[in-house]
Design a protein around this motif. Structure first.
Motif, PDB file in Angstrom:
ATOM      1  N   GLY A 648      -9.278  -2.811  10.509  1.00 30.17           N
ATOM      2  CA  GLY A 648      -8.506  -2.021   9.544  1.00 30.17           C
ATOM      3  C   GLY A 648      -8.181  -2.846   8.323  1.00 30.17           C
ATOM      4  N   ALA A 649      -7.314  -2.276   7.455  1.00 26.47           N
ATOM      5  CA  ALA A 649      -6.918  -2.982   6.240  1.00 26.47           C
ATOM      6  C   ALA A 649      -5.545  -2.492   5.798  1.00 26.47           C
ATOM      7  CB  ALA A 649      -7.937  -2.760   5.125  1.00 26.47           C
ATOM      8  N   GLU A 650      -4.861  -3.374   5.091  1.00 30.24           N
ATOM      9  CA  GLU A 650      -3.563  -2.988   4.477  1.00 30.24           C
ATOM     10  C   GLU A 650      -3.780  -2.797   2.987  1.00 30.24           C
ATOM     11  OE1 GLU A 650       1.014  -4.589   3.772  1.00 30.24           O
ATOM     12  OE2 GLU A 650      -0.429  -5.868   4.826  1.00 30.24           O
ATOM     13  N   ALA A 651      -3.322  -1.644   2.490  1.00 29.78           N
ATOM     14  CA  ALA A 651      -3.442  -1.353   1.058  1.00 29.78           C
ATOM     15  C   ALA A 651      -2.206  -1.903   0.357  1.00 29.78           C
ATOM     16  CB  ALA A 651      -3.549   0.153   0.823  1.00 29.78           C
ATOM     17  N   LEU A 652      -2.393  -2.876  -0.517  1.00 27.26           N
ATOM     18  CA  LEU A 652      -1.318  -3.521  -1.263  1.00 27.26           C
ATOM     19  C   LEU A 652      -1.458  -3.131  -2.728  1.00 27.26           C
ATOM     20  CD1 LEU A 652      -1.746  -7.017   0.379  1.00 27.26           C
ATOM     21  CD2 LEU A 652       0.084  -5.386   0.877  1.00 27.26           C
ATOM     22  N   VAL A 653      -0.381  -2.626  -3.322  1.00 21.20           N
ATOM     23  CA  VAL A 653      -0.463  -2.135  -4.686  1.00 21.20           C
ATOM     24  C   VAL A 653      -0.580  -3.298  -5.658  1.00 21.20           C
ATOM     25  CG1 VAL A 653       2.047  -2.066  -5.007  1.00 21.20           C
ATOM     26  CG2 VAL A 653       0.582  -0.594  -6.404  1.00 21.20           C
ATOM     27  N   ARG A 654      -1.428  -3.101  -6.672  1.00 22.76           N
ATOM     28  CA  ARG A 654      -1.578  -4.051  -7.757  1.00 22.76           C
ATOM     29  C   ARG A 654      -1.565  -3.271  -9.078  1.00 22.76           C
ATOM     30  NH1 ARG A 654      -0.594  -6.857  -4.142  1.00 22.76           N
ATOM     31  NH2 ARG A 654      -1.651  -8.744  -3.401  1.00 22.76           N
ATOM     32  N   TRP A 655      -1.069  -3.965 -10.091  1.00 27.23           N
ATOM     33  CA  TRP A 655      -0.996  -3.337 -11.430  1.00 27.23           C
ATOM     34  C   TRP A 655      -2.052  -3.986 -12.305  1.00 27.23           C
ATOM     35  CZ3 TRP A 655       3.966  -3.488 -15.000  1.00 27.23           C
ATOM     36  CH2 TRP A 655       3.727  -2.707 -16.139  1.00 27.23           C
ATOM     37  N   LEU A 656      -3.037  -3.203 -12.701  1.00 27.02           N
ATOM     38  CA  LEU A 656      -4.084  -3.706 -13.592  1.00 27.02           C
ATOM     39  C   LEU A 656      -3.601  -3.580 -15.032  1.00 27.02           C
ATOM     40  CD1 LEU A 656      -7.238  -2.156 -11.890  1.00 27.02           C
ATOM     41  CD2 LEU A 656      -6.073  -4.313 -11.396  1.00 27.02           C
ATOM     42  N   HIS A 657      -2.732  -4.526 -15.427  1.00 27.30           N
ATOM     43  CA  HIS A 657      -2.115  -4.462 -16.757  1.00 27.30           C
ATOM     44  C   HIS A 657      -3.171  -4.779 -17.819  1.00 27.30           C
ATOM     45  CE1 HIS A 657       0.621  -5.239 -20.081  1.00 27.30           C
ATOM     46  NE2 HIS A 657       1.595  -4.678 -19.353  1.00 27.30           N
ATOM     47  N   PRO A 658      -3.229  -3.988 -18.886  1.00 27.78           N
ATOM     48  CA  PRO A 658      -4.288  -4.196 -19.891  1.00 27.78           C
ATOM     49  C   PRO A 658      -4.187  -5.534 -20.621  1.00 27.78           C
ATOM     50  CG  PRO A 658      -2.691  -2.559 -20.651  1.00 27.78           C
ATOM     51  CD  PRO A 658      -2.381  -2.828 -19.209  1.00 27.78           C
ATOM     52  N   ASN A 659      -2.994  -6.147 -20.664  1.00 25.22           N
ATOM     53  CA  ASN A 659      -2.817  -7.404 -21.384  1.00 25.22           C
ATOM     54  C   ASN A 659      -2.530  -8.585 -20.461  1.00 25.22           C
ATOM     55  OD1 ASN A 659      -3.072  -6.049 -23.896  1.00 25.22           O
ATOM     56  ND2 ASN A 659      -0.918  -5.461 -23.795  1.00 25.22           N
ATOM     57  N   LYS A 660      -1.835  -8.324 -19.349  1.00 21.84           N
ATOM     58  CA  LYS A 660      -1.397  -9.406 -18.476  1.00 21.84           C
ATOM     59  C   LYS A 660      -2.260  -9.560 -17.238  1.00 21.84           C
ATOM     60  CE  LYS A 660       3.365  -8.728 -20.037  1.00 21.84           C
ATOM     61  NZ  LYS A 660       4.759  -8.425 -19.628  1.00 21.84           N
ATOM     62  N   SER A 707      -3.275   0.862   6.451  1.00 22.73           N
ATOM     63  CA  SER A 707      -1.808   0.948   6.376  1.00 22.73           C
ATOM     64  C   SER A 707      -1.395   0.869   4.916  1.00 22.73           C
ATOM     65  CB  SER A 707      -1.155  -0.185   7.180  1.00 22.73           C
ATOM     66  OG  SER A 707      -1.507  -1.438   6.659  1.00 22.73           O
ATOM     67  N   VAL A 708      -0.434   1.707   4.568  1.00 23.85           N
ATOM     68  CA  VAL A 708       0.003   1.833   3.177  1.00 23.85           C
ATOM     69  C   VAL A 708       1.488   1.524   3.102  1.00 23.85           C
ATOM     70  CG1 VAL A 708       0.214   3.355   1.199  1.00 23.85           C
ATOM     71  CG2 VAL A 708      -1.743   3.573   2.725  1.00 23.85           C
ATOM     72  N   ASN A 709       1.889   0.631   2.193  1.00 24.54           N
ATOM     73  CA  ASN A 709       3.302   0.356   1.975  1.00 24.54           C
ATOM     74  C   ASN A 709       3.939   1.558   1.276  1.00 24.54           C
ATOM     75  OD1 ASN A 709       3.844  -2.605   2.743  1.00 24.54           O
ATOM     76  ND2 ASN A 709       1.937  -2.703   1.561  1.00 24.54           N
ATOM     77  N   VAL A 710       5.022   2.076   1.870  1.00 27.80           N
ATOM     78  CA  VAL A 710       5.699   3.262   1.352  1.00 27.80           C
ATOM     79  C   VAL A 710       7.164   2.936   1.118  1.00 27.80           C
ATOM     80  CG1 VAL A 710       6.333   5.652   1.808  1.00 27.80           C
ATOM     81  CG2 VAL A 710       4.091   4.809   2.518  1.00 27.80           C
ATOM     82  N   SER A 711       7.697   3.366  -0.021  1.00 28.01           N
ATOM     83  CA  SER A 711       9.120   3.189  -0.297  1.00 28.01           C
ATOM     84  C   SER A 711       9.931   3.956   0.742  1.00 28.01           C
ATOM     85  CB  SER A 711       9.437   3.702  -1.700  1.00 28.01           C
ATOM     86  OG  SER A 711      10.815   3.803  -1.885  1.00 28.01           O
ATOM     87  N   PHE A 712      10.861   3.240   1.397  1.00 29.49           N
ATOM     88  CA  PHE A 712      11.638   3.903   2.448  1.00 29.49           C
ATOM     89  C   PHE A 712      12.474   5.057   1.888  1.00 29.49           C
ATOM     90  CE2 PHE A 712      15.195   4.278   5.444  1.00 29.49           C
ATOM     91  CZ  PHE A 712      14.485   4.400   6.635  1.00 29.49           C
ATOM     92  N   ARG A 713      12.764   4.997   0.577  1.00 23.20           N
ATOM     93  CA  ARG A 713      13.546   6.065  -0.045  1.00 23.20           C
ATOM     94  C   ARG A 713      12.855   7.418   0.086  1.00 23.20           C
ATOM     95  NH1 ARG A 713      15.265   5.072  -6.158  1.00 23.20           N
ATOM     96  NH2 ARG A 713      16.363   3.363  -5.122  1.00 23.20           N
ATOM     97  N   ILE A 734      -4.297   6.695   8.964  1.00 20.29           N
ATOM     98  CA  ILE A 734      -3.321   6.177   7.991  1.00 20.29           C
ATOM     99  C   ILE A 734      -2.060   5.755   8.728  1.00 20.29           C
ATOM    100  CG2 ILE A 734      -1.848   6.749   6.013  1.00 20.29           C
ATOM    101  CD1 ILE A 734      -4.736   6.448   5.240  1.00 20.29           C
ATOM    102  N   SER A 735      -1.474   4.622   8.310  1.00 20.84           N
ATOM    103  CA  SER A 735      -0.171   4.172   8.804  1.00 20.84           C
ATOM    104  C   SER A 735       0.728   3.910   7.605  1.00 20.84           C
ATOM    105  CB  SER A 735      -0.303   2.881   9.622  1.00 20.84           C
ATOM    106  OG  SER A 735      -1.049   3.104  10.795  1.00 20.84           O
ATOM    107  N   PHE A 736       2.018   4.242   7.776  1.00 22.48           N
ATOM    108  CA  PHE A 736       3.002   3.948   6.752  1.00 22.48           C
ATOM    109  C   PHE A 736       3.735   2.676   7.154  1.00 22.48           C
ATOM    110  CE2 PHE A 736       3.628   8.612   5.267  1.00 22.48           C
ATOM    111  CZ  PHE A 736       2.401   8.536   4.620  1.00 22.48           C
ATOM    112  N   GLU A 737       3.833   1.733   6.225  1.00 26.85           N
ATOM    113  CA  GLU A 737       4.434   0.441   6.520  1.00 26.85           C
ATOM    114  C   GLU A 737       5.734   0.304   5.742  1.00 26.85           C
ATOM    115  OE1 GLU A 737       2.934  -4.062   5.811  1.00 26.85           O
ATOM    116  OE2 GLU A 737       1.611  -2.773   7.019  1.00 26.85           O
ATOM    117  N   GLY A 764       0.630   6.762  11.569  1.00 21.75           N
ATOM    118  CA  GLY A 764       1.306   5.677  12.256  1.00 21.75           C
ATOM    119  C   GLY A 764       2.494   5.152  11.473  1.00 21.75           C
ATOM    120  N   ILE A 765       3.450   4.521  12.195  1.00 20.95           N
ATOM    121  CA  ILE A 765       4.611   3.898  11.578  1.00 20.95           C
ATOM    122  C   ILE A 765       4.556   2.408  11.897  1.00 20.95           C
ATOM    123  CG2 ILE A 765       7.122   3.768  11.509  1.00 20.95           C
ATOM    124  CD1 ILE A 765       6.079   6.303  10.317  1.00 20.95           C
ATOM    125  N   ASP A 766       4.536   1.562  10.854  1.00 19.24           N
ATOM    126  CA  ASP A 766       4.549   0.115  11.012  1.00 19.24           C
ATOM    127  C   ASP A 766       5.819  -0.454  10.404  1.00 19.24           C
ATOM    128  OD1 ASP A 766       2.066   0.509  12.036  1.00 19.24           O
ATOM    129  OD2 ASP A 766       0.979  -0.412  10.362  1.00 19.24           O
TER     130      ASP A 766
END
Length: 874
Positions: A648-660, A707-713, A734-737, A764-766
């Motif tokens: 499996g794999a964990e999906a970690l969010v990244r920001w592809l900023h146009p300048n940074k 697995s996807v990181n999800v805001s607990f809110r 899919i799992s929510f982490e 799934g719940i992680d």
């Protein structure tokens, strides 16, 4: 040279119808008596009568009213012209009208003309001029009859003034606003504009100008088109016109429209018009009513509503002409009349006063002028104006000759005008009082009575302007926000919340002291302004005192409400105080106080401003990045601890900023959470991960789940479950982490319900970072996740520390006991991987296998990866 003789009009007197035939005099005597009678009638007509000879327009006759009105003695006026008696401008006006009448041979009515008198100033007259023709039809004389309408015009002017004040007051309530786009031929109509015409506020009204013109009364359309054309061509600067428009109910209403352009094309023609419409239907009806009354009065004057009478004071005989008989209601067949008939007609309430006035006039041989009421035979009450003069005829018989005028309508009109004026004044007073109340309400908070934000800004601006000539002025602003106030509203209700707000308002008013200013600017936000105070130590003491006072329990219906206070302090010690800047600075300091734990105060500083401005730029970039799809998943493989095979794999969010470049969550996640946009980022990562997983499976790659990181809110979001169902997530893929450290405080019933629904959907719940937070076993049993991850801080020493190895083994045993799979994250060496495999860990994740990478790179990595060698005992 012989003096030129002045033309004379014969003085005639009619023969009384009561004189026996035998006593009728010779024709010459009859002519003399008729002339005398006519001259007496002219003399007593309550209007100015003047006769001029036609050739040189010199006066040949003036009656008594002319002499009294102008102040010019008749004997001195006879033989003179207008230029001898009046100012040049007036004389030219009089003579020009005289010439027009003589040239046309027809009567002319002059509604208004000004005349300068010797004793009464400038008076306004209404004059009728007519030619007197000879037997050959040539004008010999010019007859002018003028009525003094000065008082009537003053009354009308007073009424017009009152109506203008009332109309001005109404302009501020009930005006409909419109905005016309000439190029597009469309018009915007405000809600009041629609209500005036009977449309519903929410109803769409066709804005095409021709559609509107079709509702305009046919008699008004051409005039309106012409006015609009003049406006569009620049001939007139604005449109001001009144017209009739068909109401939705079918009847016509009067509209006063006032508009002007506020945008022009390069050639100077207007392209947009803005204006207001006012419903003036009632005003038009009133004007029409007034015109009707005026018309009737003018008609009455034209048909000479004046009755002539002559009374023989010796015999009591009374002569009334037909008009006088009509006024008093005497039948034409009743020819003989006496003074008793007149006295019997007098109203009982006016009889004594009228008879005394008459007796005085007879005794002193003077003029009898009186207004009194009469009762006609049918019971109708009329008001009479009498004007008569005492004289003795050739036989020495005392007589009274004059005229009656029925002024009943005039009296009623005068009363109505006075009543309307009084009513208008009263309405103006009411409007002024209402305006004062509205102004007070507009500047104060209705609940606490404190000044509101508008008043606060006005106060600071006035303070700054007042001291603009002073070398130095200063103030401090304490921006106060209540902590935990929302919980009081949610648990005890808004009435309890209102009680707390009023209590805090009193505390702040007491703490402010004399000369300072307290305002409520929002739901639970207050501002205290300290004038000429910039000492940070004193302001800190004041802020601490306010915080302590607000924290004390507030009793409410057997409960104690407890709130706290966060305070931001900004100081302005510059010579130029900017009201907006000092309030913004206080707001920024308040934000920092709340961010650092609440129930505290913070001062505004340049460093704080730079930090918040930087966060603001990042926040703007985040919102733009969401719109541009710049937040994407990077994937870190998850391997089986026994076989080292990727499962499996964990999906970690990244920001592809146009300048940074590529930014990790620590660079933006806190600001995104404050913006409340984490759910949008989570949703984008989830849908992208689902698409990637589907492609991987289709290509035969060994990734079974992500697995996807999800805001607990989001677990508190009522719309979460319906949104997930729409995605049709395949069970087991899919799992929510979630972070372990956030569970305990927010794991309420709604969250529990949503978690159960998620599990039922096969998601799934992680639990991430297990072992570093404070999740209890009870919470873990209640949640029962599919997997939990041991934090990298516990994994790092596992290959070198026996104690750390035993601790991790204990955590793994807890998972095994509860039936929960265990993931070790942060594995960076094969030694760590080997130890974790030996103590029974289920899955591994870390740099020893792969770093997070984009989806396409992960595909290449999966196709080219060589598996690490297993230990010899594996």
């Amino acid at each position: 040279m012989k003096k030129k003789e002045q033309p004379q009009i014969p003085r005639l007197r009619p023969v009384s119808p009561t004189v026996p035939q035998a006593e009728i005099a010779e024709p010459s005597e009859t002519l003399r008596r008729t002339s005398s009678f006519l001259n007496m009638v002219i003399e007593n007509i309550p209007a100015m009568v003047a006769v001029k000879e036609a050739r040189h327009l010199r006066f040949v006759l003036l009656n008594r009213h002319a002499e009294e009105l102008t102040g010019v003695l008749r004997q001195s006026a006879l033989g003179k012209n207008d230029f001898d008696l009046f100012p040049k401008e007036q004389a030219e006006f009089f003579v020009s009208r005289d010439r027009e009448v003589l040239a046309s041979g027809k009567s002319q009515v002059i509604p208004e003309e000004q005349i300068t008198t010797l004793h009464n100033g400038i008076r306004t007259l209404r004059t009728v001029k007519m030619p007197v023709l000879d037997e050959a039809g040539q004008p010999q004389y010019l007859l002018a009859v003028s009525e003094d309408i000065t008082e009537q015009k003053r009354t009308e002017a007073a009424l017009a003034t009152s109506e203008r004040r009332w109309a001005f007051a109404l302009e501020n309530t009930g005006q409909g606003v419109w905005e016309a786009d000439i190029a597009k031929n469309t018009v915007y109509y405000s809600p009041m504009w629609k209500r005036i015409r009977g449309f519903d506020v929410g109803e769409e009204v066709d804005s095409n100008s021709e559609v509107w013109l079709n509702r305009v009364h046919p008699d008004d359309r051409d005039r309106i088109r012409e006015t609009i054309a003049k406006q569009n061509s620049g001939e007139i600067p604005r449109n001001v016109f009144e017209y009739r428009e068909r109401h939705r109910d079918g009847h016509y209403i009067w509209i006063a429209s006032n508009g002007a352009p506020d945008a022009w094309a390069p050639d100077g023609t207007p392209v947009r018009m803005i204006g207001t419409d006012t419903d003036i239907t009632q005003r038009k009806l009133q004007e029409q009513h007034l015109r009707d009354l005026t018309h009737r009065l003018e008609l009455a004057l034209r048909v000479s509503k004046i009755g002539v009478f002559e009374a023989n004071l010796k015999t009591g005989e009374l002569f009334w002409d037909d008009r006088a008989r009509e006024i008093f209601g005497v039948p034409p067949k009743q020819r003989a009349l006496s003074a008793a008939d007149w006295e019997q007609a007098l109203h009982p309430e006016d009889a004594s006063r009228t008879l005394i006035s008459l007796a005085y006039a007879v005794k002193n041989r003077s003029t009898f002028r009186q207004k009194y009421r009469i009762i006609r035979p049918g019971g109708e009450i009329r008001t009479i104006a009498a004007d008569a003069t005492y004289f003795e005829d050739a036989d020495g018989t005392p007589k009274l000759i004059g005229a009656h005028a029925d002024i009943t309508e005039e009296v009623a009109l005068s009363k109505n005008l006075r009543r309307a004026n009084i009513l208008a004044e009263a309405r103006n007073a009411e409007l002024e009082a209402a305006k004062a109340r509205i102004e007070n309400q507009a500047l104060h908070d209705a609940l606490t009575g404190l000044p509101n934000r508008h008043y606060l800004e006005e106060f600071i601006a006035k303070f700054a302007a007042r001291d603009e000539d002073v070398s130095h002025s200063c103030l401090a602003v304490l921006h106060i926000d209540l902590d935990r106030f929302k919980q009081i509203n949610n648990t005890l209700g808004h009435i309890a919340g209102d009680t707390v707000l009023k209590h805090v308002a009193r505390l702040l008013s007491e703490a402010a002291g004399a000369g300072n200013f307290v305002a409520r600017i929002g739901g639970d936000e207050f501002v205290l302004v300290c004038l000429n105070e910039t000492d940070p130590q004193k302001l800190s003491i004041l802020a601490d005192r306010i915080t302590a006072a607000i924290q004390r329990p507030i009793p409410y219906e057997g409960h104690f409400c407890r709130v706290g206070a966060s305070i931001g302090i900004s100081i302005e010690a510059d010579t130029n105080i900017d009201p907006k800047r000092v309030l913004i600075n206080g707001d920024m300091a308040l934000y920092r106080a709340k961010e650092r734990g609440r129930n505290r105060h913070e001062f505004f500083s340049k460093a704080l401003q730079d930090e918040l401005e930087s966060n603001k730029r990042i926040a703007d970039d985040i919102l733009r990045g969401i719109e541009q799809g710049e937040f994407v998943p990077y994937y870190q493989p998850l391997v089986d601890a026994r076989t080292y095979q990727t499962i499996g794999a964990e999906a970690l969010v990244r920001w592809l900023h146009p300048n940074k470049g590529v930014l990790t969550p620590d660079r933006f996640i806190k600001i995104a959470e404050d913006l409340n946009v984490l759910s949008a980022i989570d949703r984008n990562v989830l849908t992208t991960a689902m698409d990637d997983l589907k492609r991987w499976k289709g290509n035969g790659l060994p990734i079974q789940s992500v697995s996807v990181n999800v805001s607990f809110r989001r677990l508190s979001d009522e719309d979460l479950i319906p949104a997930l169902r729409k995605l049709k997530i395949q069970p087991g893929t899919i799992s929510f982490e979630f972070l372990e450290s956030i569970f305990l405080d927010e794991f309420d019933d709604r969250v529990a319900k949503n978690i159960q629904s998620i599990k039922k959907m096969g998601i799934g719940i992680d639990v991430d970072d297990f072992g570093t937070g404070h999740t209890s076993f009870v919470s873990l049993l209640r949640l029962m996740p599919q997997r939990f991850k041991i934090d990298r801080q516990l994994i790092e020493p596992v290959a070198t520390s026996i104690g750390q190895r035993r601790l991790v083994a204990s955590i793994i045993e807890i998972g095994r006991t509860l039936g929960i799979k265990v993931v070790a994250e942060g594995v960076e060496t094969m030694e760590q991987a080997q130890v974790l495999r030996e103590i029974g860990c289920d899955f591994l994740q870390g740099y020893v296998f792969a770093r997070p990478m984009p989806a396409r790179e992960l595909e290449q990595w999966l196709r080219s990866i060589k598996r690490p060698q297993l230990a010899s005992n594996g």
